[in-house]
Design a protein around this motif. Structure first.
Motif, PDB file in Angstrom:
ATOM      1  N   TYR A 122       6.325   3.906   5.988  1.00  0.00           N
ATOM      2  CA  TYR A 122       4.988   3.488   5.608  1.00  0.00           C
ATOM      3  C   TYR A 122       4.104   3.571   6.846  1.00  0.00           C
ATOM      4  O   TYR A 122       4.581   3.608   7.984  1.00  0.00           O
ATOM      5  N   ALA A 123       2.793   3.603   6.643  1.00  0.00           N
ATOM      6  CA  ALA A 123       1.852   3.628   7.758  1.00  0.00           C
ATOM      7  C   ALA A 123       1.827   2.275   8.450  1.00  0.00           C
ATOM      8  O   ALA A 123       2.182   1.247   7.859  1.00  0.00           O
ATOM      9  N   ASP A 124       1.415   2.265   9.716  1.00  0.00           N
ATOM     10  CA  ASP A 124       1.417   1.004  10.456  1.00  0.00           C
ATOM     11  C   ASP A 124       0.055   0.317  10.482  1.00  0.00           C
ATOM     12  O   ASP A 124      -0.133  -0.672  11.165  1.00  0.00           O
ATOM     13  N   ALA A 125      -0.912   0.832   9.732  1.00  0.00           N
ATOM     14  CA  ALA A 125      -2.256   0.248   9.731  1.00  0.00           C
ATOM     15  C   ALA A 125      -2.225  -1.184   9.204  1.00  0.00           C
ATOM     16  O   ALA A 125      -1.511  -1.502   8.248  1.00  0.00           O
ATOM     17  N   GLY A 206      -0.007  -6.550  -8.140  1.00  0.00           N
ATOM     18  CA  GLY A 206       0.780  -5.500  -7.511  1.00  0.00           C
ATOM     19  C   GLY A 206       0.478  -5.406  -6.036  1.00  0.00           C
ATOM     20  O   GLY A 206      -0.372  -6.127  -5.497  1.00  0.00           O
ATOM     21  N   GLY A 207       1.189  -4.499  -5.379  1.00  0.00           N
ATOM     22  CA  GLY A 207       0.984  -4.324  -3.951  1.00  0.00           C
ATOM     23  C   GLY A 207       2.044  -3.428  -3.344  1.00  0.00           C
ATOM     24  O   GLY A 207       2.777  -2.718  -4.048  1.00  0.00           O
ATOM     25  N   GLY A 208       2.141  -3.467  -2.038  1.00  0.00           N
ATOM     26  CA  GLY A 208       3.112  -2.642  -1.332  1.00  0.00           C
ATOM     27  C   GLY A 208       2.826  -2.632   0.147  1.00  0.00           C
ATOM     28  O   GLY A 208       2.003  -3.412   0.651  1.00  0.00           O
ATOM     29  N   ARG A 209       3.479  -1.723   0.852  1.00  0.00           N
ATOM     30  CA  ARG A 209       3.324  -1.639   2.308  1.00  0.00           C
ATOM     31  C   ARG A 209       2.226  -0.628   2.640  1.00  0.00           C
ATOM     32  O   ARG A 209       2.492   0.514   2.988  1.00  0.00           O
ATOM     33  N   PHE A 210       0.992  -1.090   2.492  1.00  0.00           N
ATOM     34  CA  PHE A 210      -0.166  -0.263   2.811  1.00  0.00           C
ATOM     35  C   PHE A 210      -1.362  -1.178   3.064  1.00  0.00           C
ATOM     36  O   PHE A 210      -1.246  -2.408   2.972  1.00  0.00           O
ATOM     37  N   ASP A 211      -2.515  -0.585   3.398  1.00  0.00           N
ATOM     38  CA  ASP A 211      -3.689  -1.397   3.661  1.00  0.00           C
ATOM     39  C   ASP A 211      -4.476  -1.630   2.368  1.00  0.00           C
ATOM     40  O   ASP A 211      -3.981  -1.352   1.267  1.00  0.00           O
ATOM     41  N   PRO A 301       9.047   5.297   0.001  1.00  0.00           N
ATOM     42  CA  PRO A 301       7.784   5.171   0.738  1.00  0.00           C
ATOM     43  C   PRO A 301       6.883   4.082   0.163  1.00  0.00           C
ATOM     44  O   PRO A 301       6.688   3.994  -1.050  1.00  0.00           O
ATOM     45  N   ASP A 302       6.367   3.247   1.048  1.00  0.00           N
ATOM     46  CA  ASP A 302       5.308   2.275   0.743  1.00  0.00           C
ATOM     47  C   ASP A 302       5.714   1.158  -0.207  1.00  0.00           C
ATOM     48  O   ASP A 302       4.873   0.336  -0.586  1.00  0.00           O
ATOM     49  N   ARG A 303       6.975   1.099  -0.618  1.00  0.00           N
ATOM     50  CA  ARG A 303       7.373   0.065  -1.567  1.00  0.00           C
ATOM     51  C   ARG A 303       7.498  -1.290  -0.878  1.00  0.00           C
ATOM     52  O   ARG A 303       7.797  -1.386   0.314  1.00  0.00           O
ATOM     53  N   ARG A 304       7.307  -2.340  -1.662  1.00  0.00           N
ATOM     54  CA  ARG A 304       7.287  -3.704  -1.144  1.00  0.00           C
ATOM     55  C   ARG A 304       8.582  -4.084  -0.420  1.00  0.00           C
ATOM     56  O   ARG A 304       8.571  -4.781   0.586  1.00  0.00           O
TER      57      ARG A 304
END
Length: 480
Positions: A122-125, A206-211, A301-304
């Motif tokens: 995932y991105a580090d932002a 919902g959500g996840g590993r992103f900004d 990718p990007d999952r919680r």
């Protein structure tokens, strides 16, 4: 070093004027004598949340937490201490305390640190910095108004956004030196709808590993609002649930929380090493229907629940737990894996630097089968179709569970009938897994709201499954 390691060490060490030689010295101090292995877990965490209720911003919080957890292991004994300051005197005191608690084994050794950094999942932002406070509050107000306009039955609305940004760094006596920069965002809408004196709740989120760009650039927030209102209205029309033993069809996606609780926890390494799991000592045995294959996958990718590296510095992995109904593996951290003569599967997790790492799930789900979901419904003459679940209780040793459905329907004559309320599923994990007779081709993962508690620690997780049919399970209801 890689960028992730450079960023982590700069963020975590510079303020305390700590260098790599100091950390290497602490590791040597940790292992001499009588300690087999150990690590230092550095963490800098930021969290922010906003909550709007009845059109009013009821809370807005922001916090920063920085510290180091120090663990020393001697045989089966573990010593743990933590420091709330990343400065050398505090780290030395925590190191000495952890060593003193655990000391009794053989003298260990410190291996040269190896900077092993896998590709990020995932991105580090930072989601906290990705939008200003006014934009976040404006979004909450807009979704509140949007939700209320969906139906006149909506009487109360709560909208929340929760944002986190963690920088983690692990250095260990086995040579591990790995970092992870983890964003986490979540948006929730909760409503209460009322009609003719009857009130029901609904939820969407919902959500996840992103900004926060996914909220502002897509219709995600509106979709969650529609889902919250839809479920509340469905439950307003619900009739009393039947009671008795009957077939149950579970829908795709979030119903995988039942799999997570009733089966997943029993496949974690610590309870199997101690013999307290219903699955202990059963590797190679059939523990489920041959239609069932269950995996835990931290690499999505990007999952919680995803992890670039776990909280011991092991790269996140995809681990098959049950394959065609046969138990083939457990989820392991380094400590339990070493005592069981196995290898870590990258499942060591901790709530924060102030907690010990323990084996935990990441994204756990059942793989799809080949059956059309409509065919599964058509195979049931009288039963229940459960679409979503709320709270539940599980007894880990026996894997017996009780789960309450928050959205469910009668199945009558192979067709989905009226919604029902008050339905509870009662059973045991192994029995339910053995009773699965049909598995759909419609695998879904949850929307990104999973939270898992174990031994007082809470971590984000993902769940999922395709539609599936359980031939026989006890349904607790009010209509016997």
């Amino acid at each position: 070093m890689t960028d992730a390691l450079e960023n982590a060490t700069r963020a975590l060490w510079d303020a305390g004027e700590i260098a790599e030689r100091d950390v290497t010295g602490l590791l040597g101090r940790l292992t001499s004598p009588g300690i087999d292995t150990g690590e230092l877990f550095f963490q800098l965490g930021e969290s922010e949340s906003w909550s709007l209720e009845d059109g009013i911003v009821k809370s807005g919080t922001y916090s920063v937490d920085r510290g180091v957890g120090v663990r020393a292991i001697s045989g089966e004994k573990t010593g743990f201490a933590y420091a709330e300051e990343v400065v050398l005197p505090a780290l030395a005191n925590a190191t000495d305390a952890a060593r003193a608690i655990a000391r009794s084994g053989q003298s260990g050794a410190v291996k040269a640190l190896s900077r092993n950094q896998p590709p990020a999942r995932y991105a580090d932002a930072s989601p906290i910095a990705s939008a200003d406070d006014d934009s976040k509050v404006t979004l909450l107000r807009e979704i509140d108004a949007f939700t209320r306009a969906l139906d006149p039955a909506v009487k109360e609305v709560t909208v929340r956004v929760s944002l986190n940004h963690d920088i983690n760094l692990v250095v260990a006596t086995d040579g591990t030196m790995s970092a992870d920069v983890r964003p986490l965002a979540r948006f929730d809408v909760m409503v209460i709808a009322e009609r003719k004196g009857r009130r029901e709740r609904g939820f969407g989120g919902g959500g996840g590993r992103f900004d926060t760009a996914w909220l502002f650039a897509t219709d995600a927030a509106q979709r969650y609002a529609r889902e919250a209102v839809r479920t509340a209205l469905v439950n307003l029309d619900g009739i009393d649930a039947p009671a008795g033993t009957m077939p149950v069809v579970l829908g795709p996606g979030w119903p995988g929380v039942l799999l997570h609780e009733a089966v997943g926890h029993g496949l974690e390494g610590d309870c199997n090493r101690k013999g307290t799991s219903a699955f202990a000592g059963r590797i190679g045995e059939r523990v489920a229907s041959e239609l069932c294959t269950v995996v835990d996958d931290a690499t999505l990718p990007d999952r919680r629940g995803s992890l670039t590296v776990d909280d011991e510095g092991t790269p996140g992995q995809r681990t098959t737990l049950i394959e065609d109904g046969v138990l083939v593996g457990y989820m392991q951290d380094k400590h339990n894996a070493r005592l069981m003569g196995a290898a870590s599967t990258g499942n060591a997790r901790r709530q924060s630097y102030a907690h010990l790492p323990i084996p935990r799930m990441t994204n756990t789900f059942m793989l799809p089968g080949t059956t059309d979901p409509d065919e599964i419904i058509a195979s049931v003459d009288k039963g229940v179709y459960a679409v979503s679940f709320g709270g539940g209780q599980v007894e880990p040793t026996s894997a017996k569970f009780t789960f309450s459905a928050t959205e469910a329907y009668l199945i009558e004559g192979g067709r989905i009938g009226p919604p029902i309320r008050g339905a509870t599923l009662i059973g045991s994990g192994p029995e339910v897994m053995a009773s699965i007779s049909m598995v759909g081709n419609d695998l879904e993962l949850d929307t990104g709201v999973g939270i898992c508690g174990k031994e007082g620690q809470v971590v984000p997780v993902g769940v999922g499954q395709p539609s599936l049919k359980i031939d026989e399970i006890t349904v607790g209801g009010t209509n016997a």
